[in-house]
Design a protein around this motif. Structure first.
Motif, PDB file in Angstrom:
ATOM      1  N   ILE A 148     -23.319  36.277  17.763  1.00  0.00           N
ATOM      2  CA  ILE A 148     -23.361  36.531  16.318  1.00  0.00           C
ATOM      3  C   ILE A 148     -22.707  35.378  15.562  1.00  0.00           C
ATOM      4  O   ILE A 148     -23.178  34.957  14.498  1.00  0.00           O
ATOM      5  N   GLY A 149     -21.609  34.850  16.136  1.00  0.00           N
ATOM      6  CA  GLY A 149     -20.934  33.714  15.494  1.00  0.00           C
ATOM      7  C   GLY A 149     -21.808  32.484  15.437  1.00  0.00           C
ATOM      8  O   GLY A 149     -21.833  31.774  14.419  1.00  0.00           O
ATOM      9  N   SER A 150     -22.561  32.196  16.502  1.00  0.00           N
ATOM     10  CA  SER A 150     -23.432  31.021  16.496  1.00  0.00           C
ATOM     11  C   SER A 150     -24.534  31.172  15.458  1.00  0.00           C
ATOM     12  O   SER A 150     -24.872  30.223  14.752  1.00  0.00           O
ATOM     13  N   ALA A 151     -25.115  32.376  15.352  1.00  0.00           N
ATOM     14  CA  ALA A 151     -26.168  32.608  14.367  1.00  0.00           C
ATOM     15  C   ALA A 151     -25.638  32.476  12.945  1.00  0.00           C
ATOM     16  O   ALA A 151     -26.274  31.856  12.082  1.00  0.00           O
ATOM     17  N   SER A 152     -24.464  33.049  12.688  1.00  0.00           N
ATOM     18  CA  SER A 152     -23.884  32.979  11.340  1.00  0.00           C
ATOM     19  C   SER A 152     -23.515  31.551  10.973  1.00  0.00           C
ATOM     20  O   SER A 152     -23.751  31.103   9.841  1.00  0.00           O
ATOM     21  N   SER A 153     -22.948  30.823  11.926  1.00  0.00           N
ATOM     22  CA  SER A 153     -22.544  29.439  11.665  1.00  0.00           C
ATOM     23  C   SER A 153     -23.748  28.575  11.325  1.00  0.00           C
ATOM     24  O   SER A 153     -23.737  27.815  10.351  1.00  0.00           O
ATOM     25  N   MET A 154     -24.826  28.687  12.118  1.00  0.00           N
ATOM     26  CA  MET A 154     -26.024  27.901  11.853  1.00  0.00           C
ATOM     27  C   MET A 154     -26.686  28.310  10.550  1.00  0.00           C
ATOM     28  O   MET A 154     -27.157  27.470   9.773  1.00  0.00           O
ATOM     29  N   GLY A 155     -26.728  29.624  10.269  1.00  0.00           N
ATOM     30  CA  GLY A 155     -27.356  30.092   9.045  1.00  0.00           C
ATOM     31  C   GLY A 155     -26.669  29.567   7.801  1.00  0.00           C
ATOM     32  O   GLY A 155     -27.319  29.043   6.889  1.00  0.00           O
ATOM     33  N   VAL A 156     -25.347  29.675   7.753  1.00  0.00           N
ATOM     34  CA  VAL A 156     -24.597  29.182   6.593  1.00  0.00           C
ATOM     35  C   VAL A 156     -24.650  27.656   6.524  1.00  0.00           C
ATOM     36  O   VAL A 156     -24.822  27.070   5.445  1.00  0.00           O
ATOM     37  N   GLY A 157     -24.529  26.997   7.672  1.00  0.00           N
ATOM     38  CA  GLY A 157     -24.539  25.543   7.692  1.00  0.00           C
ATOM     39  C   GLY A 157     -25.844  24.943   7.221  1.00  0.00           C
ATOM     40  O   GLY A 157     -25.860  23.926   6.505  1.00  0.00           O
ATOM     41  N   SER A 158     -26.974  25.559   7.584  1.00  0.00           N
ATOM     42  CA  SER A 158     -28.260  25.027   7.143  1.00  0.00           C
ATOM     43  C   SER A 158     -28.449  25.179   5.638  1.00  0.00           C
ATOM     44  O   SER A 158     -29.056  24.322   4.983  1.00  0.00           O
ATOM     45  N   VAL A 159     -27.906  26.256   5.072  1.00  0.00           N
ATOM     46  CA  VAL A 159     -27.993  26.440   3.611  1.00  0.00           C
ATOM     47  C   VAL A 159     -27.156  25.380   2.891  1.00  0.00           C
ATOM     48  O   VAL A 159     -27.599  24.791   1.897  1.00  0.00           O
ATOM     49  N   LEU A 160     -25.946  25.119   3.384  1.00  0.00           N
ATOM     50  CA  LEU A 160     -25.111  24.093   2.750  1.00  0.00           C
ATOM     51  C   LEU A 160     -25.716  22.705   2.912  1.00  0.00           C
ATOM     52  O   LEU A 160     -25.595  21.858   2.016  1.00  0.00           O
ATOM     53  N   ALA A 161     -26.384  22.453   4.042  1.00  0.00           N
ATOM     54  CA  ALA A 161     -27.058  21.164   4.224  1.00  0.00           C
ATOM     55  C   ALA A 161     -28.141  20.978   3.174  1.00  0.00           C
ATOM     56  O   ALA A 161     -28.334  19.879   2.646  1.00  0.00           O
ATOM     57  N   ARG A 162     -28.853  22.045   2.852  1.00  0.00           N
ATOM     58  CA  ARG A 162     -29.870  21.981   1.807  1.00  0.00           C
ATOM     59  C   ARG A 162     -29.229  21.829   0.427  1.00  0.00           C
ATOM     60  O   ARG A 162     -29.699  21.060  -0.414  1.00  0.00           O
ATOM     61  N   LYS A 163     -28.137  22.544   0.199  1.00  0.00           N
ATOM     62  CA  LYS A 163     -27.474  22.507  -1.108  1.00  0.00           C
ATOM     63  C   LYS A 163     -26.927  21.112  -1.416  1.00  0.00           C
ATOM     64  O   LYS A 163     -27.072  20.597  -2.533  1.00  0.00           O
ATOM     65  N   TRP A 164     -26.308  20.477  -0.432  1.00  0.00           N
ATOM     66  CA  TRP A 164     -25.693  19.173  -0.654  1.00  0.00           C
ATOM     67  C   TRP A 164     -26.669  18.015  -0.463  1.00  0.00           C
ATOM     68  O   TRP A 164     -26.448  16.927  -0.988  1.00  0.00           O
ATOM     69  N   GLY A 165     -27.742  18.248   0.301  1.00  0.00           N
ATOM     70  CA  GLY A 165     -28.718  17.186   0.505  1.00  0.00           C
ATOM     71  C   GLY A 165     -28.141  15.994   1.243  1.00  0.00           C
ATOM     72  O   GLY A 165     -27.170  16.103   1.991  1.00  0.00           O
ATOM     73  N   ARG A 166     -28.742  14.841   1.016  1.00  0.00           N
ATOM     74  CA  ARG A 166     -28.287  13.619   1.659  1.00  0.00           C
ATOM     75  C   ARG A 166     -27.778  12.663   0.592  1.00  0.00           C
ATOM     76  O   ARG A 166     -28.395  12.545  -0.471  1.00  0.00           O
ATOM     77  N   PRO A 167     -26.666  11.973   0.832  1.00  0.00           N
ATOM     78  CA  PRO A 167     -26.150  11.034  -0.167  1.00  0.00           C
ATOM     79  C   PRO A 167     -27.191   9.966  -0.499  1.00  0.00           C
ATOM     80  O   PRO A 167     -27.914   9.490   0.384  1.00  0.00           O
ATOM     81  N   GLU A 168     -27.269   9.611  -1.741  1.00  0.00           N
ATOM     82  CA  GLU A 168     -28.253   8.621  -2.179  1.00  0.00           C
ATOM     83  C   GLU A 168     -28.001   7.273  -1.496  1.00  0.00           C
ATOM     84  O   GLU A 168     -26.879   6.785  -1.451  1.00  0.00           O
ATOM     85  N   GLY A 169     -29.052   6.711  -0.955  1.00  0.00           N
ATOM     86  CA  GLY A 169     -28.958   5.405  -0.321  1.00  0.00           C
ATOM     87  C   GLY A 169     -28.404   5.411   1.088  1.00  0.00           C
ATOM     88  O   GLY A 169     -28.201   4.347   1.676  1.00  0.00           O
ATOM     89  N   VAL A 170     -28.155   6.599   1.661  1.00  0.00           N
ATOM     90  CA  VAL A 170     -27.610   6.709   3.017  1.00  0.00           C
ATOM     91  C   VAL A 170     -28.714   7.176   3.956  1.00  0.00           C
ATOM     92  O   VAL A 170     -29.423   8.143   3.653  1.00  0.00           O
ATOM     93  N   HIS A 171     -28.865   6.507   5.088  1.00  0.00           N
ATOM     94  CA  HIS A 171     -29.900   6.867   6.041  1.00  0.00           C
ATOM     95  C   HIS A 171     -29.596   8.211   6.693  1.00  0.00           C
ATOM     96  O   HIS A 171     -28.427   8.582   6.858  1.00  0.00           O
ATOM     97  N   SER A 172     -30.657   8.936   7.064  1.00  0.00           N
ATOM     98  CA  SER A 172     -30.469  10.262   7.668  1.00  0.00           C
ATOM     99  C   SER A 172     -29.714  10.184   8.997  1.00  0.00           C
ATOM    100  O   SER A 172     -28.947  11.094   9.333  1.00  0.00           O
ATOM    101  N   LEU A 173     -29.899   9.095   9.765  1.00  0.00           N
ATOM    102  CA  LEU A 173     -29.169   8.958  11.021  1.00  0.00           C
ATOM    103  C   LEU A 173     -27.674   8.775  10.777  1.00  0.00           C
ATOM    104  O   LEU A 173     -26.846   9.284  11.543  1.00  0.00           O
ATOM    105  N   THR A 174     -27.321   8.073   9.716  1.00  0.00           N
ATOM    106  CA  THR A 174     -25.912   7.890   9.368  1.00  0.00           C
ATOM    107  C   THR A 174     -25.279   9.229   8.990  1.00  0.00           C
ATOM    108  O   THR A 174     -24.162   9.555   9.426  1.00  0.00           O
TER     109      THR A 174
END
Length: 309
Positions: A148-174
Motif C-alpha cells: 500500500i505504501g509503494s502504491a501511495s508513494s508512486m501515486g502522489v509522486g506522479s501527481v507532483l511530477a506533473r504539477k511541477w513539470g520540468r525546469p525550463e531549459g533543463v534536459h529530462s535526463l538531468t
C-alpha cells in the motif's frame, strides 16, 4: 511529439520496471534498504554523466521530494512487499497507484477526472489481479502495508511530477538524474540505520543490482518521469499497470510458468484499461450525453418570421 508516441514511450518505463519483481526474487539479497539505495545512486550518476547540470532555485528541494516519493520510498516499499509477499499480491497492491494518482490529481491539480478514468483504473487493477494472483497466495501484514505504501508513494509522486513539470531549459535526463540522487540522499541514512554496514554481494547479486540500477532505474525511470511531467494524470495514471504485465510474461518465459485463460483475460483487461484513457475522444462518447442537434432555419422560415414581425 504526438501524444500517442509520448504515451507509448512513457509506458515503456513501467514495462521495464516489471522485470524488478523477477530480479528481486531471484538475484537481489534480502536487504531492501541497501538494494534500494544501490539501485538509485548509480542510476542518478549515470544520467548526470550523460547530461550534466545543476538544479536551480526550488528544484533542489523538489528533486528531493520527487526522488523520495517516486523512487526512494516507492522502491523500498516495493522491494519489501516483493520479498515478503508472493509476486502476484505485491503487483496487485502496487497497481492501485493508478487509483491513488487520479484521486490526488482531482484535488491537487483540479484535473477533471471523468467516470471512464476511474472505470479504466478499476478494470486495470482487476486485470492485474487475474493476471498475477494465485489461490495459494499467503498474506503478510508488513508486506501488505509495504505494498500500500509503494502504491501511495508512486501515486502522489506522479501527481507532483506533473504539477511541477520540468525546469525550463533543463534536459529530462538531468531532471531524472537529480531526482534519483534525491532518493539516494534519503535512503542512505535509512539503510545505515536499519541494516547497518553495506553487505557483501555475490557475483549473481551484483548482476541483479546492475540491472536494477541501469536498466530499471536509469532507463525505465527516465522514460517514465519525462512522460508524467507532460501528460495529464488521467492518461498517465494507468501506465504503471504495464509493470505486472511484464512480470507475468517474464515468469512465463524465464521460469516456465503456465498462463491460464483467466491470466490471459487479465492481460487483455490491463491493455484495455490503458487504451480506455489513451483514447478519450473514442471512449468518452459512451459516457457523455449526446448534444442536441442544432437546427438552422431555412431561408423561407426566416422570411416568414421577418414578415410576421
Amino acid at each position: 511529439m504526438k501524444n500517442s508516441t509520448l504515451l507509448v514511450r512513457t509506458a515503456l518505463g513501467p514495462a521495464i520496471g516489471g522485470t524488478l519483481f523477477y530480479v528481486a526474487g531471484h538475484y537481489l539479497p534480502p536487504t531492501p534498504y541497501w538494494d534500494s539505495f544501490l539501485r538509485v545512486l548509480p542510476a542518478g550518476l549515470v544520467l548526470l554523466a550523460i547530461r550534466p547540470g545543476l538544479p536551480r532555485g526550488d528544484w533542489w528541494w523538489k528533486s528531493l521530494v520527487l526522488g523520495t516519493l517516486n523512487m526512494g520510498l516507492f522502491t523500498l516499499f516495493l522491494l519489501i512487499s516483493a520479498q515478503r509477499l508472493p509476486g502476484g499480491v505485491a503487483a496487485t497492491l502496487n497497481a492501485t497507484s493508478s487509483l491513488v494518482a487520479i484521486a490526488v490529481a482531482s484535488v491537487v491539480l483540479k484535473e477533471k477526472i471523468r467516470p471512464h478514468h476511474y472505470i479504466a483504473c478499476l478494470v486495470g487493477v482487476t486485470g492485474v489481479a487475474l493476471l498475477v494472483l494465485r489461490s495459494s497466495a499467503t498474506l503478510d501484514a508488513i508486506g501488505i502495508l509495504a505494498g500500500i505504501g509503494s502504491a501511495s508513494s508512486m501515486g502522489v509522486g506522479s501527481v507532483l511530477a506533473r504539477k511541477w513539470g520540468r525546469p525550463e531549459g533543463v534536459h529530462s535526463l538531468t531532471t531524472a538524474g537529480w531526482t534519483l540522487l534525491g532518493a539516494a540522499v534519503v535512503l542512505l541514512p535509512l539503510s545505515l540505520l536499519m541494516e547497518g554496514a553495506p553487505p557483501s554481494f555475490t557475483g549473481k547479486q551484483l548482476a541483479g543490482l546492475a540491472w536494477a540500477a541501469f536498466v530499471v532505474g536509469a532507463l525505465g525511470f527516465a522514460l517514465f518521469l519525462s512522460g508524467v511531467q507532460r501528460l495529464p494524470v488521467s492518461q498517465s495514471a494507468p501506465l504503471p499497470l504495464m509493470n505486472p504485465v511484464t512480470a507475468a510474461i517474464l515468469g512465463w518465459v524465464a521460469v516456465g510458468e503456465r498462463l491460464t485463460a483467466l491470466q490471459a483475460l487479465g492481460g487483455v483487461l490491463v491493455c484495455s484499461a490503458i487504451l480506455l484513457v489513451a483514447n478519450p475522444n473514442l471512449v468518452g462518447r459512451f459516457f457523455s450525453k449526446p448534444e442536441p442537434a442544432k437546427v438552422t432555419p431555412s431561408t423561407d422560415d426566416a422570411k416568414q418570421v421577418a414578415s410576421s414581425s
